[in-house]
Scaffold this active site. Structure first.
Site, PDB file in Angstrom:
ATOM      1  N   GLU A 352       0.833  -1.197   0.000  1.00 17.86           N
ATOM      2  CA  GLU A 352       0.000   0.000   0.000  1.00 17.86           C
ATOM      3  C   GLU A 352       0.874   1.256   0.000  1.00 17.86           C
ATOM      4  O   GLU A 352       0.461   2.301  -0.503  1.00 17.86           O
ATOM      5  CB  GLU A 352      -0.936   0.009   1.212  1.00 17.86           C
ATOM      6  CG  GLU A 352      -2.048   1.048   1.118  1.00 17.86           C
ATOM      7  CD  GLU A 352      -3.143   0.834   2.146  1.00 17.86           C
ATOM      8  OE1 GLU A 352      -4.024  -0.006   1.899  1.00 17.86           O
ATOM      9  OE2 GLU A 352      -3.116   1.495   3.194  1.00 17.86           O
ATOM     10  N   HIS A 383       6.636 -27.133   2.928  1.00 10.04           N
ATOM     11  CA  HIS A 383       5.834 -28.190   2.310  1.00 10.04           C
ATOM     12  C   HIS A 383       4.804 -27.591   1.356  1.00 10.04           C
ATOM     13  O   HIS A 383       3.834 -28.258   0.993  1.00 10.04           O
ATOM     14  CB  HIS A 383       5.147 -29.014   3.396  1.00 10.04           C
ATOM     15  CG  HIS A 383       6.101 -29.584   4.396  1.00 10.04           C
ATOM     16  ND1 HIS A 383       6.783 -30.765   4.182  1.00 10.04           N
ATOM     17  CD2 HIS A 383       6.536 -29.120   5.591  1.00 10.04           C
ATOM     18  CE1 HIS A 383       7.577 -31.009   5.211  1.00 10.04           C
ATOM     19  NE2 HIS A 383       7.446 -30.030   6.086  1.00 10.04           N
ATOM     20  N   LYS A 511     -13.132   2.145  -2.748  1.00  6.27           N
ATOM     21  CA  LYS A 511     -14.192   2.421  -1.764  1.00  6.27           C
ATOM     22  C   LYS A 511     -15.303   3.254  -2.391  1.00  6.27           C
ATOM     23  O   LYS A 511     -16.492   3.021  -2.136  1.00  6.27           O
ATOM     24  CB  LYS A 511     -13.602   3.166  -0.556  1.00  6.27           C
ATOM     25  CG  LYS A 511     -12.637   2.354   0.291  1.00  6.27           C
ATOM     26  CD  LYS A 511     -12.101   3.214   1.428  1.00  6.27           C
ATOM     27  CE  LYS A 511     -11.089   2.475   2.275  1.00  6.27           C
ATOM     28  NZ  LYS A 511     -10.531   3.335   3.347  1.00  6.27           N
TER      29      LYS A 511
END
Length: 564
Positions: A352, A383, A511
């Site tokens: 960000e 793994h 937003k």
């Protein structure tokens, strides 16, 4: 400023061409003192950067680049409170949150903010301690046992990460976090809680962030549905916000609204009242240790020459890997179960901040900026994705974070954990040649053709760079040091690239669009959309055509019967 036009950048380009063929295995063989020269220590933190494709000549050029970019001036401007966040005309002073009370003045618009910081710190710590000590009680006289932090982004990721990391230092309170507006997040959290012994913290600078407010309003409805009254809200809700009137309109007492400062970005705010859930989790003494560790790293960053400055070295080596060697991502692997959310916090902190293609002037950046940050706790990741890191076609630098002492009493576990971390770093650096793979297959009963084929598959190129941060243990002090180190690393890279690391217009745009689309999902006529978005809105509405509202499906209520 386009850094690619600087003499140091041009010299680094030439240096890259001249050294790109060198293998780390050969560098270590030729430089017996390589580790001694290429590591730094600060208190109980050791930073080993010797397993990178660098030499003293590389570091000299990178430090020269920092000078030519004016890093010292930009660092000092941040420290004294200049408004280096130009697009929002704000100072950037998360470091002031870690200053001791007797520090030299730091002024914003002519006001010394150090006393203000400590006034709010004392208020928040006193409230957290009153909860832990049972002096602050719920509306029916019950002791508060559970605290639920409702926030998103910087109001969630930093505190959540730190509470998990410092679990061994937990005091009396159980601390929970809700961020996702998928209602399952809040519903599952509330399912086991008692309204009479639960306190909610609503963390939102504006007290208007849609995600946070939606969850806060749902928590408020749940609280009232448990037989509590409007008058009880004030006893069970607190806020961290700059909008006191909005918090009061929600029902929160002004005495329990803790300040957020305009000159601190959300992803840098865990040191402020946004850290209230961490204060509740570990208590005031440990939170102050957390601040002291960060301040120790601040002092190191502000006063240490580039060549031995941990955040600066980490940043410049990252630039070398990305802009010259072509690395597009960076993995962070903590070998500590408590740090399992550390990579998630760093994702926001780094991506960000530096995920921008425009420099501070608004012109296109002259080079690649930002990097994809990702990771998982060790040894689980061995793994999963470590296969790609070892033998994949992309260069992926890594940071290993390895405590020298663990929190578990189980015998042998921590030594095995550390052994795995050191082995991964060594294997990435050394690799395995085809001749070594062939030799290991001797006596396996395979034909020469089979051995040749299998050896090729078992060959590791090596020369994969990594840093290793060996920390004495994960406690509040060293967690503060580590987190501050990464904050300064992000700042340094933004300064070199010429971008503003402290705004986030891309986040804001998403937003805005969501606010436009939300009423359209409920049937309100909306503005023009592209064909895909318009069709998906119509599809959503069709799926809910026979429901009273889009959220009243009977199966939902059967799943969460405790919700109003």
């Amino acid at each position: 400023m386009n850094p690619t036009r600087l003499p140091a950048w041009q010299a680094l380009n030439e240096h890259f061409q001249a050294t790109r063929h060198l293998h780390l295995r050969d560098r270590f063989a030729a430089e017996p003192d390589r580790f001694e020269r290429l590591h730094e220590r600060l208190d109980g933190l050791l930073f080993d950067y010797s397993k990178n494709r660098i030499g003293e000549d590389t570091l000299a050029l990178l430090c020269r680049l920092a000078d030519e970019c004016g890093l010292a001036g930009q660092r000092d401007a941040m420290r004294r409170g200049d408004k280096i966040n130009e697009s929002e005309r704000r100072a950037v002073l998360h470091t002031a949150l870690r200053l001791p009370e007797n520090a030299e003045p730091v002024c914003v618009d002519g006001e010394n903010i150090v006393p203000l910081v400590h006034r709010e710190l004392r208020r928040a710590l006193a409230f957290a301690d009153s909860l832990n000590q049972g002096r602050y009680l719920g509306c029916t006289g019950k002791r508060i046992t559970d605290v639920v932090n409702i926030g998103v982004g910087g109001s969630d990721l930093g505190p959540r990460m730190a509470v998990l990391a410092l679990q061994p230092y937990r005091q009396a309170l159980n601390v929970h976090f809700v961020a996702n507006i998928d209602g399952a997040d809040l519903c599952q959290t509330l399912a086991s809680l008692d309204a009479e012994s639960t306190l909610f913290i609503v963390a939102s600078k504006s007290f208007g962030t849609q995600d946070t407010l939606l969850n806060a309003q749902a928590a408020r409805r749940w609280f009232l549905s448990q037989g509590r009254s409007e008058g009880d809200i004030a006893r069970h809700f607190a806020a961290v916000s700059a909008n006191v009137p909005a918090a009061q309109a929600f029902g929160i007492d002004a005495e329990r609204v803790f300040a957020m400062f305009d000159w601190v970005g959300g992803r840098y705010s865990v040191w402020s009242s946004i850290g209230l859930p961490l204060m509740c989790a570990v208590g005031s003494d440990h939170f102050r240790d957390f601040l002291r560790g960060a301040h120790r790293m601040d002092t190191h960053f502000f006063h240490t020459p580039w060549r031995h400055n941990m955040p600066v070295l980490a940043a410049l080596i990252g630039i070398w890997q990305q802009n010259f060697h072509g690395a597009a991502s960076h993995a962070v692997i903590p070998y500590h179960h408590g740090l399992r959310r550390f990579p998630a916090h760093l994702q926001q902190l780094d991506m960000e901040s530096n995920g921008k293609a425009r420099c501070r002037s608004g012109d296109a950046a002259g080079c690649r900026t930002g990097v994809v940050v990702w990771g998982e706790e060790g040894v689980n990741c061995q793994h999963a994705f470590m296969q790609l890191v070892h033998q994949g076609s992309d260069l992926i630098p890594l940071d290993f974070i390895v405590p020298m002492h663990g929190d578990s009493p189980l015998e042998g576990h921590h030594a095995a954990l550390v052994a795995n971390a050191l082995a991964q770093a060594e294997a990435l650096m050394c690799g395995k040649t085809e001749a070594e793979a062939l030799a290991a297959l001797d006596g396996c009963g395979l034909s020469e053709a089979e051995k040749s084929c299998l050896a090729k598959q078992q060959t590791f190129p090596g020369n994969r760079p990594s840093n290793l941060f060996a920390v004495e243990r994960i406690n509040p002090y060293y967690l503060g040091m580590l987190l501050a180190l990464y904050e300064h690393k992000v700042f340094v890279q933004g300064a070199v690239w010429g971008i503003n690391s402290f705004d986030q217009w891309g986040v804001e745009y998403g937003k805005v669009l969501a606010k436009h689309i939300l009423p359209e999902l409920g049937g309100t006529a909306g503005g023009p959309h592209d064909a895909s978005t318009a069709a998906l809105i119509a599809y959503y509405r069709a799926c809910h055509r026979h429901e009273t509202t889009p959220t009243t499906h009977p199966e939902t209520f059967a799943k969460y019967p405790h919700m109003p």
